[in-house]
Design an enzyme around this catalytic site. Structure first.
Site, PDB file in Angstrom:
ATOM      1  N   ASP A  28      -1.396   5.381 -12.116  1.00  0.00           N
ATOM      2  CA  ASP A  28      -1.341   4.977 -10.707  1.00  0.00           C
ATOM      3  C   ASP A  28      -2.587   4.154 -10.254  1.00  0.00           C
ATOM      4  O   ASP A  28      -3.711   4.244 -10.647  1.00  0.00           O
ATOM      5  CB  ASP A  28      -1.422   6.522 -10.091  1.00  0.00           C
ATOM      6  CG  ASP A  28      -1.155   6.388  -8.427  1.00  0.00           C
ATOM      7  OD1 ASP A  28      -0.082   6.721  -8.122  1.00  0.00           O
ATOM      8  OD2 ASP A  28      -2.179   6.020  -7.796  1.00  0.00           O
TER       9      ASP A  28
ATOM     10  N   ASN B 293      -3.862  -2.063   0.983  1.00  0.00           N
ATOM     11  CA  ASN B 293      -2.707  -2.145   1.975  1.00  0.00           C
ATOM     12  C   ASN B 293      -3.334  -2.544   3.286  1.00  0.00           C
ATOM     13  O   ASN B 293      -3.124  -3.215   3.946  1.00  0.00           O
ATOM     14  CB  ASN B 293      -1.767  -1.141   1.886  1.00  0.00           C
ATOM     15  CG  ASN B 293      -0.616  -1.698   1.204  1.00  0.00           C
ATOM     16  OD1 ASN B 293      -0.266  -2.664   0.770  1.00  0.00           O
ATOM     17  ND2 ASN B 293       0.236  -0.671   0.697  1.00  0.00           N
TER      18      ASN B 293
ATOM     19  N   HIS C 168       0.293  -5.593   3.554  1.00  0.00           N
ATOM     20  CA  HIS C 168       1.302  -5.280   2.772  1.00  0.00           C
ATOM     21  C   HIS C 168       1.605  -6.333   1.652  1.00  0.00           C
ATOM     22  O   HIS C 168       1.777  -5.917   0.421  1.00  0.00           O
ATOM     23  CB  HIS C 168       2.561  -4.797   3.602  1.00  0.00           C
ATOM     24  CG  HIS C 168       3.486  -3.840   2.823  1.00  0.00           C
ATOM     25  ND1 HIS C 168       4.374  -4.063   1.895  1.00  0.00           N
ATOM     26  CD2 HIS C 168       3.213  -2.372   2.980  1.00  0.00           C
ATOM     27  CE1 HIS C 168       4.905  -2.858   1.864  1.00  0.00           C
ATOM     28  NE2 HIS C 168       4.385  -1.905   2.065  1.00  0.00           N
TER      29      HIS C 168
ATOM     30  N   ASP D 208       1.743  -5.907  -2.337  1.00  0.00           N
ATOM     31  CA  ASP D 208       2.782  -6.444  -3.201  1.00  0.00           C
ATOM     32  C   ASP D 208       2.239  -7.297  -4.365  1.00  0.00           C
ATOM     33  O   ASP D 208       2.633  -7.120  -5.387  1.00  0.00           O
ATOM     34  CB  ASP D 208       3.887  -7.014  -2.343  1.00  0.00           C
ATOM     35  CG  ASP D 208       4.711  -6.173  -1.622  1.00  0.00           C
ATOM     36  OD1 ASP D 208       4.584  -4.783  -1.498  1.00  0.00           O
ATOM     37  OD2 ASP D 208       5.464  -6.771  -0.607  1.00  0.00           O
TER      38      ASP D 208
ATOM     39  N   GLU E 297       3.054   3.123  -6.048  1.00  0.00           N
ATOM     40  CA  GLU E 297       2.208   2.514  -6.872  1.00  0.00           C
ATOM     41  C   GLU E 297       2.118   3.138  -8.122  1.00  0.00           C
ATOM     42  O   GLU E 297       0.909   2.918  -9.013  1.00  0.00           O
ATOM     43  CB  GLU E 297       0.847   2.201  -6.241  1.00  0.00           C
ATOM     44  CG  GLU E 297      -0.235   3.263  -6.297  1.00  0.00           C
ATOM     45  CD  GLU E 297       0.299   4.466  -5.294  1.00  0.00           C
ATOM     46  OE1 GLU E 297       1.551   4.831  -4.927  1.00  0.00           O
ATOM     47  OE2 GLU E 297      -0.574   5.333  -4.865  1.00  0.00           O
TER      48      GLU E 297
HETATM   49  N1  GTP Z   1       2.518  -2.982  -0.556  1.00  0.00           N
HETATM   50  C1  GTP Z   1       3.226  -2.044  -0.799  1.00  0.00           C
HETATM   51  N2  GTP Z   1       2.479  -0.844  -0.723  1.00  0.00           N
HETATM   52  C2  GTP Z   1       3.407   0.201  -1.247  1.00  0.00           C
HETATM   53  C3  GTP Z   1       4.486   0.011  -1.850  1.00  0.00           C
HETATM   54  N3  GTP Z   1       5.064   1.315  -2.223  1.00  0.00           N
HETATM   55  C4  GTP Z   1       3.883   2.218  -1.816  1.00  0.00           C
HETATM   56  N4  GTP Z   1       3.053   1.368  -1.088  1.00  0.00           N
HETATM   57  C5  GTP Z   1       1.901   2.003  -0.672  1.00  0.00           C
HETATM   58  O1  GTP Z   1       1.206   2.732  -1.327  1.00  0.00           O
HETATM   59  C6  GTP Z   1      -0.011   3.587  -0.898  1.00  0.00           C
HETATM   60  C7  GTP Z   1      -0.155   4.767  -1.809  1.00  0.00           C
HETATM   61  O2  GTP Z   1      -1.367   5.580  -1.061  1.00  0.00           O
HETATM   62  P1  GTP Z   1      -1.698   6.817  -1.789  1.00  0.00           P
HETATM   63  O3  GTP Z   1      -0.481   7.605  -2.114  1.00  0.00           O
HETATM   64  O4  GTP Z   1      -2.628   7.330  -0.380  1.00  0.00           O
HETATM   65  O5  GTP Z   1      -2.551   6.518  -2.973  1.00  0.00           O
HETATM   66  P2  GTP Z   1      -4.129   5.623  -3.201  1.00  0.00           P
HETATM   67  O6  GTP Z   1      -4.464   5.024  -1.792  1.00  0.00           O
HETATM   68  O7  GTP Z   1      -3.444   4.688  -4.114  1.00  0.00           O
HETATM   69  O8  GTP Z   1      -4.836   6.611  -3.466  1.00  0.00           O
HETATM   70  P3  GTP Z   1      -5.240   7.355  -4.841  1.00  0.00           P
HETATM   71  O9  GTP Z   1      -3.738   7.418  -5.566  1.00  0.00           O
HETATM   72  O10 GTP Z   1      -5.418   8.603  -4.727  1.00  0.00           O
HETATM   73  O11 GTP Z   1      -6.159   6.449  -5.907  1.00  0.00           O
HETATM   74  C8  GTP Z   1       0.812   3.980   0.414  1.00  0.00           C
HETATM   75  O12 GTP Z   1      -0.120   3.259   1.517  1.00  0.00           O
HETATM   76  C9  GTP Z   1       2.146   3.282   0.428  1.00  0.00           C
HETATM   77  O13 GTP Z   1       2.437   2.476   1.472  1.00  0.00           O
HETATM   78  C10 GTP Z   1       5.117  -1.351  -2.026  1.00  0.00           C
HETATM   79  O14 GTP Z   1       6.135  -1.489  -2.552  1.00  0.00           O
HETATM   80  N5  GTP Z   1       4.387  -2.241  -1.338  1.00  0.00           N
END
Ligand code: GTP
Length: 263
Positions: A139, A147, A152, A156, A182
């Site tokens: 992850d 983001n 975004h 990506d 992610e």
């Molecule tokens: N750009 C983009 N963002 C995505 C996609 N799928 C999920 N996300 C974003 O990934 C982010 C995941 O955030 P969190 O689950 O809070 O995790 P994190 O910020 O990585 O924090 P930790 O995992 O705790 O380190 C969210 O803001 C989602 O909107 C995608 O296909 N593209």
């Protein structure tokens, strides 16, 4: 009509018209002969005309048959061309549909479907042959910040670049896919937990070397990972993944940019 015939006819006509010869004993016979000759000539002309007409009809028919044949051939060629194009389109569509059903459109990595299929196949192989295999859940750390801070599209790009490195660094027979958001999953066949640990450390090392440029800024990416070895004895793939997930959660709690082995 030949020149001789023409002269003879003129002579006969003159003889028959001559009043002095009207009573001549041969006049009647000549008249009869002349009449029969004219009849015969008319009949022959009719036959010739009919024969000409028939030949012309036959020629016409042959021509129209050839034309019809040509037309049908052209139509068939057109249908064959359309059918070829249609088949080609169907093949392309099939490939695109298969790709869409099995791959993540953003990173082009395998999606959940082939990952689960492969997991089941590896579990079955492991039960049958006693080979061990592992899974790693990875992850991206603090991805939300990327983001939120850069948009975004940059997020990506980070996902695409991370996927590219991940796929390049795993072994040929490992399968790496996007589990969602992610989060990525790597299936490592023929691997003990110690070997999988080394491979995932190497993959994470390469990802941390990635430099994603955003204007003047260069983003560094780190990932955390949780690894689990298949236990066998009826463990389901979701139980295996839950253990890997729990290990990943532990790696996050430990401060991220790290990896943990599941118990
Ligand atoms: N750009 C983009 N963002 C995505 C996609 N799928 C999920 N996300 C974003 O990934 C982010 C995941 O955030 P969190 O689950 O809070 O995790 P994190 O910020 O990585 O924090 P930790 O995992 O705790 O380190 C969210 O803001 C989602 O909107 C995608 O296909 N593209």
């Amino acid at each position: 009509m030949s020149r001789d015939n023409g002269e003879l006819e003129e002579l006969i006509k003159r003889l028959l018209a001559d009043p002095d010869l009207r009573e001549h004993p041969l006049n009647f016979a000549l008249g009869q002969l002349w009449f029969q000759y004219r009849e015969l000539l008319n009949r022959m002309e009719r036959i010739t005309r009919m024969s000409d007409a028939y030949q012309s009809m036959a020629r016409q028919r042959e021509l129209s048959l050839a034309e019809r044949f040509d037309k049908q051939l052209r139509q068939l060629e057109k249908v064959a061309r359309i059918s070829d194009r249609y088949q080609h389109m169907m093949r392309e569509l099939n490939i695109a549909l298969k790709e869409a059903a099995t791959h993540d459109p953003l990173t082009a990595l395998a999606n959940r479907r082939p990952l689960i299929e492969r997991l089941k196949a590896e579990m079955e192989r492991s039960e049958r042959l006693g080979h061990s295999f592992c899974v790693a859940m990875l992850d991206i750390d603090r991805f939300k910040r990327i983001n939120d801070g850069h948009g975004h599209d940059v997020g990506d790009t980070v996902l695409i670049e991370t996927a590219r490195v991940m796929e390049a660094e795993v072994r040929e027979y490992d399968l790496c896919g996007r589990w969602g958001g992610e989060e990525f999953l790597i299936i490592l066949p023929e691997s003990t937990l110690a070997l999988a640990d080394d491979i995932v450390r190497r993959v994470r090392g390469c990802i941390s070397q990635l430099k994603v440029r955003v204007g003047d800024e260069v983003l560094s990416i780190t990932v955390s990972a949780g690894l689990a070895q298949y236990r066998g004895d009826g463990e389901s793939y979701s139980e295996l993944l839950n253990r890997a997930d729990a290990a990943l959660l532990q790696a996050k709690r430990d401060g991220r940019d790290s990896q943990q082995l599941a118990v």
